[in-house]
Design a protein around this motif. Structure first.
Motif, PDB file in Angstrom:
ATOM      1  N   MET A 342      46.791 -23.478 -69.494  1.00 13.14           N
ATOM      2  CA  MET A 342      47.646 -24.241 -70.407  1.00 13.14           C
ATOM      3  C   MET A 342      47.904 -23.447 -71.685  1.00 13.14           C
ATOM      4  N   LEU A 343      46.861 -22.816 -72.203  1.00 10.47           N
ATOM      5  CA  LEU A 343      46.995 -22.008 -73.419  1.00 10.47           C
ATOM      6  C   LEU A 343      47.950 -20.841 -73.202  1.00 10.47           C
ATOM      7  N   ARG A 344      47.816 -20.156 -72.077  1.00 13.54           N
ATOM      8  CA  ARG A 344      48.666 -19.006 -71.777  1.00 13.54           C
ATOM      9  C   ARG A 344      50.124 -19.436 -71.592  1.00 13.54           C
ATOM     10  N   GLU A 345      50.302 -20.563 -70.962  1.00 13.81           N
ATOM     11  CA  GLU A 345      51.640 -21.084 -70.680  1.00 13.81           C
ATOM     12  C   GLU A 345      52.412 -21.404 -71.958  1.00 13.81           C
ATOM     13  N   SER A 346      51.689 -21.756 -73.022  1.00 15.17           N
ATOM     14  CA  SER A 346      52.350 -22.258 -74.234  1.00 15.17           C
ATOM     15  C   SER A 346      52.192 -21.342 -75.447  1.00 15.17           C
ATOM     16  N   GLY A 347      51.705 -20.112 -75.245  1.00 17.73           N
ATOM     17  CA  GLY A 347      51.420 -19.225 -76.360  1.00 17.73           C
ATOM     18  C   GLY A 347      52.615 -18.420 -76.839  1.00 17.73           C
ATOM     19  N   VAL A 348      52.423 -17.758 -77.986  1.00 15.16           N
ATOM     20  CA  VAL A 348      53.437 -16.870 -78.553  1.00 15.16           C
ATOM     21  C   VAL A 348      52.760 -15.570 -78.990  1.00 15.16           C
ATOM     22  N   LEU A 349      53.555 -14.492 -79.106  1.00 12.42           N
ATOM     23  CA  LEU A 349      53.063 -13.203 -79.589  1.00 12.42           C
ATOM     24  C   LEU A 349      53.721 -12.872 -80.923  1.00 12.42           C
ATOM     25  N   VAL A 350      52.915 -12.415 -81.875  1.00  8.56           N
ATOM     26  CA  VAL A 350      53.419 -12.011 -83.184  1.00  8.56           C
ATOM     27  C   VAL A 350      52.735 -10.700 -83.554  1.00  8.56           C
ATOM     28  N   LYS A 351      53.508  -9.633 -83.779  1.00 13.68           N
ATOM     29  CA  LYS A 351      52.909  -8.375 -84.208  1.00 13.68           C
ATOM     30  C   LYS A 351      53.048  -8.252 -85.714  1.00 13.68           C
ATOM     31  N   SER A 352      51.926  -8.232 -86.393  1.00 11.57           N
ATOM     32  CA  SER A 352      51.944  -8.119 -87.849  1.00 11.57           C
ATOM     33  C   SER A 352      52.387  -6.732 -88.260  1.00 11.57           C
ATOM     34  N   LYS A 353      53.144  -6.683 -89.332  1.00 13.85           N
ATOM     35  CA  LYS A 353      53.511  -5.389 -89.912  1.00 13.85           C
ATOM     36  C   LYS A 353      52.693  -5.198 -91.186  1.00 13.85           C
ATOM     37  N   PRO A 354      52.540  -3.984 -91.660  1.00  9.87           N
ATOM     38  CA  PRO A 354      51.766  -3.775 -92.887  1.00  9.87           C
ATOM     39  C   PRO A 354      52.274  -4.657 -94.025  1.00  9.87           C
ATOM     40  N   GLY A 355      51.357  -5.346 -94.664  1.00 12.06           N
ATOM     41  CA  GLY A 355      51.701  -6.278 -95.731  1.00 12.06           C
ATOM     42  C   GLY A 355      51.746  -7.726 -95.284  1.00 12.06           C
ATOM     43  N   ASP A 356      51.682  -7.983 -93.963  1.00 10.64           N
ATOM     44  CA  ASP A 356      51.659  -9.360 -93.446  1.00 10.64           C
ATOM     45  C   ASP A 356      50.237  -9.922 -93.488  1.00 10.64           C
ATOM     46  N   ILE A 357      50.131 -11.171 -93.881  1.00  9.26           N
ATOM     47  CA  ILE A 357      48.870 -11.910 -93.764  1.00  9.26           C
ATOM     48  C   ILE A 357      49.089 -13.036 -92.768  1.00  9.26           C
ATOM     49  N   LEU A 358      48.351 -13.013 -91.684  1.00  4.46           N
ATOM     50  CA  LEU A 358      48.398 -14.080 -90.692  1.00  4.46           C
ATOM     51  C   LEU A 358      47.276 -15.054 -91.003  1.00  4.46           C
ATOM     52  N   ILE A 359      47.630 -16.327 -91.228  1.00  7.55           N
ATOM     53  CA  ILE A 359      46.630 -17.352 -91.551  1.00  7.55           C
ATOM     54  C   ILE A 359      46.616 -18.363 -90.408  1.00  7.55           C
ATOM     55  N   ILE A 360      45.439 -18.631 -89.880  1.00  8.95           N
ATOM     56  CA  ILE A 360      45.286 -19.439 -88.672  1.00  8.95           C
ATOM     57  C   ILE A 360      44.297 -20.569 -88.926  1.00  8.95           C
ATOM     58  N   ASP A 361      44.663 -21.788 -88.521  1.00  6.47           N
ATOM     59  CA  ASP A 361      43.719 -22.906 -88.521  1.00  6.47           C
ATOM     60  C   ASP A 361      42.723 -22.665 -87.392  1.00  6.47           C
ATOM     61  N   ASN A 362      41.509 -22.280 -87.757  1.00  5.82           N
ATOM     62  CA  ASN A 362      40.498 -21.879 -86.776  1.00  5.82           C
ATOM     63  C   ASN A 362      39.906 -23.057 -86.020  1.00  5.82           C
ATOM     64  N   THR A 363      40.214 -24.278 -86.406  1.00  5.93           N
ATOM     65  CA  THR A 363      39.757 -25.455 -85.669  1.00  5.93           C
ATOM     66  C   THR A 363      40.737 -25.841 -84.567  1.00  5.93           C
ATOM     67  N   ARG A 364      41.890 -25.192 -84.560  1.00  5.84           N
ATOM     68  CA  ARG A 364      42.977 -25.646 -83.684  1.00  5.84           C
ATOM     69  C   ARG A 364      43.688 -24.518 -82.936  1.00  5.84           C
ATOM     70  N   VAL A 365      44.132 -23.504 -83.645  1.00  3.86           N
ATOM     71  CA  VAL A 365      44.955 -22.442 -83.057  1.00  3.86           C
ATOM     72  C   VAL A 365      44.062 -21.298 -82.586  1.00  3.86           C
ATOM     73  N   LEU A 366      44.155 -20.980 -81.305  1.00  4.20           N
ATOM     74  CA  LEU A 366      43.390 -19.863 -80.756  1.00  4.20           C
ATOM     75  C   LEU A 366      44.184 -18.580 -80.939  1.00  4.20           C
ATOM     76  N   HIS A 367      43.473 -17.494 -81.188  1.00  8.18           N
ATOM     77  CA  HIS A 367      44.146 -16.215 -81.359  1.00  8.18           C
ATOM     78  C   HIS A 367      43.456 -15.146 -80.530  1.00  8.18           C
ATOM     79  N   GLY A 368      44.216 -14.150 -80.171  1.00  7.87           N
ATOM     80  CA  GLY A 368      43.700 -13.002 -79.438  1.00  7.87           C
ATOM     81  C   GLY A 368      44.505 -11.787 -79.837  1.00  7.87           C
ATOM     82  N   ARG A 369      44.433 -10.744 -79.035  1.00  9.96           N
ATOM     83  CA  ARG A 369      45.147  -9.514 -79.359  1.00  9.96           C
ATOM     84  C   ARG A 369      45.444  -8.755 -78.078  1.00  9.96           C
TER      85      ARG A 369
END
Length: 409
Positions: A342-369
């Motif tokens: 289910m997670l894979r089916e509904s996920g998105v990819l975002v590649k940060s560029k230098p100067g980007d800050i990615l902020i994630i709700d760690n109780t809800r949004v799963l992240h990987g690389r």
């Protein structure tokens, strides 16, 4: 937490409706009707609510019973008669006046009572003030973006950003200074950094002998950070100072609440397994000190209303020790695999560029690389990482709402 709607539309930056509060008329108490255990108060706008006597007595606002500067009760539960009934109830100058059997008098204004009414509308408004309704998202979602200089120096922009993060669980702040410490400056505008055994904050740079997979170019599965801690951090901050060249290195993101709702809808037995099966998570090694952190917790947690409120998933730190019988182990793996689908089916990819800050709700949004080859970059991939709890972020949102007179729709 409230269940949000599934919304796959693409969102403009800071597309959260917020409006200035309209000036509300002062609400007076116009009538009070006494029952055996409550008094029903009618307000000047013709709304009404019942208020239990026991609640009114404990919440007396006089200086003997309540310290207004500390916002704390002086009247203790030790002295409370749960069956108390007033000696006299009056409506005086638009307020409710209660005289108790011992002669103590409590006076409550209409405005104070109305905010605390036990009606469905008032209770819903209080839940929203406490915590905004979540907006769930899937693979069509575009992560909202803001500018570092704007949110750092403009309170209205900061409030909009906080609302976006609280509702959607992920944002990108662009054009931050490309130096270690820029996220510290931002976080200190909001509250305090949350230290861990890796430090007050830390840098993720590729190492030859890493003590964590984050320091490699390997693919990282979808996970929440530090599930082996009794109190995992509320939000994860990833500041890109140097990105890897070529393919890979994207941030893999998925809304754990959305995927859990889909799992519940399609495979309710798997959902129940993940809600009811505690699993050990562990992290062991050396950073600031020798550590061996281990905590059992369920993959999906529910709140007192039975709604999804927290996700704990991490293949990297899920222990091989399992306090289950063999059939329980098999059921767990079947459920976790279905959830991961289910997670894979509904996920998105975002590649940060230098100067980007990615902020994630760690109780809800799963992240990987996604994996990358460190050898083809001009220098090692460099991410500065820090945490701050959701308590501080929600607190800042409420403070700014009051300061700016903003009502959130």
């Amino acid at each position: 937490m409230s269940r949000g709607c599934h919304n796959t539309a693409r969102f403009a930056t800071q597309a959260i409706p917020a409006k200035a509060c309209v000036e509300r008329p002062v609400l007076d108490v116009t009538k009070a009707k006494v029952d055996t255990r409550t008094t029903t108060v009618t307000f000047s706008d013709n709304t009404s609510s019942a208020f239990p006597f026991v609640w009114l007595r404990e919440n007396c606002q006089c200086s003997t019973c309540f310290q207004s500067d500390a916002i704390a009760r002086l009247f203790l539960i030790d002295d409370l008669d749960v069956h108390i009934q007033p000696k006299e109830v009056q409506v005086t100058d638009g307020s409710l006046r209660m005289e108790w059997p011992d002669g103590h008098v409590s006076v409550f204004t209409g405005e104070w009572l109305r905010r605390r009414a036990f009606t469905p509308d008032s209770r819903a408004a209080q839940r929203t003030w406490c915590m905004l309704e979540k907006k769930l998202w899937s693979s069509e979602f575009e992560v909202p973006r803001s500018k570092y200089s704007t949110v750092m120096h403009n309170d209205k922009a900061l409030l909009d950003w906080l609302v976006v993060l609280e509702k959607y669980g992920v944002t990108v702040v662009e054009e931050a200074p490309r130096r270690v410490g820029a996220i510290n400056d931002f976080i200190e505008r909001l509250g305090v950094l949350k230290p861990t055994h890796y430090g007050r904050d830390y840098e993720i740079v590729t190492h030859v002998t890493p003590n964590n997979l984050a320091y490699t170019g390997a693919r990282l599965g979808l996970h929440t950070d530090l599930p082996y801690c009794e109190y995992p951090p509320g939000t994860t901050w990833l500041h890109c100072i140097r990105q890897c060249m070529g393919e890979g290195g994207e941030n893999d993101l998925s809304d754990g609440f959305y995927a859990a709702e889909k799992l519940k809808e399609r495979h309710p037995h798997h959902f129940e397994t993940l809600v009811n099966t505690p699993i050990y998570f562990q992290d062991r090694g050396y950073a600031l000190y020798d550590f061996d952190k281990i905590t059992p917790r369920t993959s999906i947690s529910l709140d007192h209303l039975g709604k999804i409120c927290r996700i704990h998933v991490s293949s990297q730190s899920r222990d091989s020790l399992m306090d289950l019988d063999p059939e329980g182990v098999i059921r767990f793996y079947e459920a976790l695999k279905a959830y991961n689908d289910m997670l894979r089916e509904s996920g998105v990819l975002v590649k940060s560029k230098p100067g980007d800050i990615l902020i994630i709700d760690n109780t809800r949004v799963l992240h990987g690389r996604t994996p990358f080859d460190p050898s083809i970059s001009e220098g090692p991939r460099h991410i500065h990482n820090a945490y701050i709890d959701l308590d501080d972020l929600r607190s800042k949102r409420r403070i700014l709402q009051e300061k700016l007179g903003i009502e959130l729709s």
